[in-house]
Design a protein around this motif. Structure first.
Motif, mmCIF file in Angstrom:
data_model
loop_
_atom_site.group_PDB
_atom_site.id
_atom_site.type_symbol
_atom_site.label_atom_id
_atom_site.label_comp_id
_atom_site.label_asym_id
_atom_site.label_seq_id
_atom_site.Cartn_x
_atom_site.Cartn_y
_atom_site.Cartn_z
ATOM 1 N N VAL B 97 98.561 8.500 26.470
ATOM 2 C CA VAL B 97 98.593 8.852 27.894
ATOM 3 C C VAL B 97 97.765 8.107 28.991
ATOM 4 O O VAL B 97 98.066 7.493 30.037
ATOM 5 C CB VAL B 97 98.428 10.364 28.198
ATOM 6 N N ILE B 98 96.340 7.961 28.524
ATOM 7 C CA ILE B 98 95.333 7.441 29.335
ATOM 8 C C ILE B 98 95.626 5.941 29.553
ATOM 9 O O ILE B 98 95.841 5.488 30.677
ATOM 10 C CB ILE B 98 94.167 7.736 28.700
ATOM 11 N N ALA B 101 98.506 5.608 31.977
ATOM 12 C CA ALA B 101 98.065 6.004 33.397
ATOM 13 C C ALA B 101 97.519 4.775 34.121
ATOM 14 O O ALA B 101 97.648 4.685 35.153
ATOM 15 C CB ALA B 101 97.205 7.189 33.167
ATOM 16 N N TYR B 120 102.252 9.912 33.431
ATOM 17 C CA TYR B 120 101.458 10.787 32.745
ATOM 18 C C TYR B 120 102.151 11.703 31.546
ATOM 19 O O TYR B 120 101.637 12.239 30.670
ATOM 20 C CB TYR B 120 100.635 11.531 33.526
ATOM 21 N N TYR B 121 103.436 12.038 31.758
ATOM 22 C CA TYR B 121 104.129 12.688 31.028
ATOM 23 C C TYR B 121 104.413 12.298 29.696
ATOM 24 O O TYR B 121 105.086 11.152 29.482
ATOM 25 C CB TYR B 121 105.585 13.334 31.555
ATOM 26 N N TYR B 209 97.664 21.483 32.350
ATOM 27 C CA TYR B 209 97.853 20.014 32.621
ATOM 28 C C TYR B 209 99.393 19.928 32.774
ATOM 29 O O TYR B 209 99.754 19.211 33.794
ATOM 30 C CB TYR B 209 97.437 19.245 31.431
ATOM 31 N N LEU B 213 101.883 18.740 36.043
ATOM 32 C CA LEU B 213 102.741 17.662 35.828
ATOM 33 C C LEU B 213 104.257 18.355 36.372
ATOM 34 O O LEU B 213 104.997 17.634 37.024
ATOM 35 C CB LEU B 213 102.925 17.277 34.503
ATOM 36 N N GLN B 235 92.002 13.346 31.393
ATOM 37 C CA GLN B 235 93.078 12.585 32.156
ATOM 38 C C GLN B 235 93.375 13.218 33.506
ATOM 39 O O GLN B 235 93.775 12.423 34.477
ATOM 40 C CB GLN B 235 94.324 12.060 31.316
ATOM 41 N N GLU B 238 91.855 11.492 36.833
ATOM 42 C CA GLU B 238 92.650 10.208 37.412
ATOM 43 C C GLU B 238 93.804 10.582 38.083
ATOM 44 O O GLU B 238 94.295 9.937 39.289
ATOM 45 C CB GLU B 238 93.075 9.459 36.067
ATOM 46 N N ILE B 239 94.647 11.449 37.741
ATOM 47 C CA ILE B 239 95.930 12.014 38.539
ATOM 48 C C ILE B 239 95.314 12.559 39.687
ATOM 49 O O ILE B 239 95.998 12.174 40.693
ATOM 50 C CB ILE B 239 96.721 12.999 37.663
#
Lengths: 192, 244
Positions: B97-98, B101, B120-121, B209, B213, B235, B238-239
């Motif tokens: 995921v990271i 991203a 991210y999902y 999390y 999302l 993560q 970052e989002i």
């Protein structure tokens, strides 16, 4: 998961079937399915139909062995019996759907089952309406009851072990089991 | 089934022991005499017999479905090794995921929330299942469906269980996750919120999390940030930075 031991003799497999031994039943299921799938697919059927027919045949075989209506001498006669029931069931489906396509039965292998082993192939056990009502009612029970009844009647675990797992004493487990049975009976009745 | 006859607990247990051949010779004889003489008692014996046979048959029928899933899973795994249910998956999924991203940072523009969500999902990989036949049987059966991407089936199985266990965080979390995976965002939010309300839940961080999302997917930046800020997952920072 550990690989299960291979069951090669008829007798241990019969014991496994009678005791609902998960590994034995699974081995029997997995070993025989491909033949039935091939039979159904080659004769105008789909994979889903193969699964349905096979599972019905499997339940009939299991019931008949449990009730000593079929007393197999070897594992291969168990496989043959299962195949024969599934084949008959698939033929019934084809007939009932009015399939015009001719089924070349000679292409479908037959298995020899001796008269003394087979007390008349009976695949109608599950057509018993009362049994069907209970079966449907079982799936409508709450998870707690379903799990308790399953452990007791299907897995055949001793009462004290079940009590331990539920963290209650044996007497309370017995009471709980009785209440679940009452509930099951009630659901099965109400649906009629 | 004859509803006229109520079967008491002691009567039920006696009949059950008789059917299982667990009575001594004298008691067996008494039961046999009763069956012979008393038609009501005979009906009760038949009823108990049918009930027990019905439970066993349906339990096996349910088990056959699990055998079948396993059979299909095996035949799939001969062509692809994509399925794995070991717990060490979870950190790997997070790592993947990271990486995705990092790449997404450069193309954020219009529909930023949607793009962030897509970047991210990734569906929660689920829990390992043990089909040894235990109290978790129904839960595991639905988990098998979930891992195969049959979310509707998984949801139906878990929803049945959730009727009895409304406060079970594992159930609520995976219901939320299955709804999110099938793009049913409102339902996903409902179950994920339930999970986050339980402060001691082992799924709390992940639930926050995914809740964030889900709000992103809905285009609701404020609620997304609110949920994400409470999660400790790496993560999340970052989002949030990309959202600010």
């Amino acid at each position: 998961m550990q690989e299960k031991p291979t069951i090669s003799m008829g007798q241990p497999l019969i014991t496994a079937i009678k005791q609902n031994d998960s590994l034995g039943l699974k081995q029997l299921y997995v070993t025989n399915y491909p033949k039935i799938e091939l039979l159904v697919l080659k004769n105008s059927g789909t994979k889903d139909q193969a699964k349905d027919v096979y599972q019905e045949a499997f339940l009939a075989l299991w019931q008949n062995i449990k009730q000593d209506k079929f007393i197999p001498k070897t594992e291969s006669s168990i496989n043959g019996y299962l195949y024969t029931i599934a084949k008959n069931k698939w033929m019934d489906v084809l007939r009932s759907q009015g399939f015009k396509k001719t089924i070349v039965t000679s292409q479908i292998p037959n298995y020899e089952i001796s008269e003394e082993e087979n007390n008349g192939i009976d695949d109608d056990i599950l057509k018993n309406q009362r049994l069907q009502d209970v079966m449907q009612a079982f799936n409508k029970l709450g998870e707690a009851c379903r799990s308790l009844l399953r452990m007791f009647y299907f897995e055949k675990r001793p009462m004290n072990i079940i009590a331990e797992e539920l963290s209650i004493d044996s007497a309370s487990t017995r009471n709980k089991k009785y209440r679940c049975m009452q509930k099951l009976k009630q659901i099965a009745l109400n649906e009629n | 089934m004859d509803e006229k006859y109520n079967i008491s607990q002691s009567e039920f247990e006696l009949i059950e022991q008789y059917l299982n051949d667990n009575l001594d010779a004298a008691t067996t004889q008494q039961v046999l005499e009763q069956i012979e003489k008393n038609p009501i008692f005979k009906t009760k014996v038949d009823t108990v017999k049918t009930i027990i046979a019905g439970i066993e048959s349906q339990a096996l029928k349910n088990e056959l479905d699990v055998f079948h899933e396993d059979l299909e899973q095996k035949s799939r795994s001969t062509t692809t090794k994509s399925l794995n249910n070991k717990p060490w998956w979870r950190p790997l999924a997070v790592a993947a995921v990271i990486i995705i991203a990092a790449g997404s940072y450069f193309w954020l523009g219009e529909n930023a929330t949607d793009k962030l969500y897509n970047a991210y999902y990734t569906v929660d990989p689920g829990l390992p299942t043990n089909m040894g036949g235990n109290t978790m049987y129904e839960f595991n059966k639905a988990m098998v469906s979930y891992k195969q991407g049959k979310y509707t089936e998984a949801i139906s199985g878990w929803k049945d269980l959730a009727k009895q266990k409304q406060d079970n965080d594992t159930l609520n979390y995976f219901l939320g996750s299955a709804f999110l995976a099938s793009d049913s965002i409102e339902n996903a939010i409902k179950y994920l919120e339930k999970t986050t309300e339980q402060s001691g839940s082992t799924f709390r961080e992940e639930a926050l999390y995914y809740l964030g999302l889900a709000h992103l997917k809905n285009g609701n930046k404020t609620l997304a940030i609110k949920a994400l800020k409470q999660s400790q997952l790496p993560q999340v920072k970052e989002i949030i930075e990309q959202l600010d």
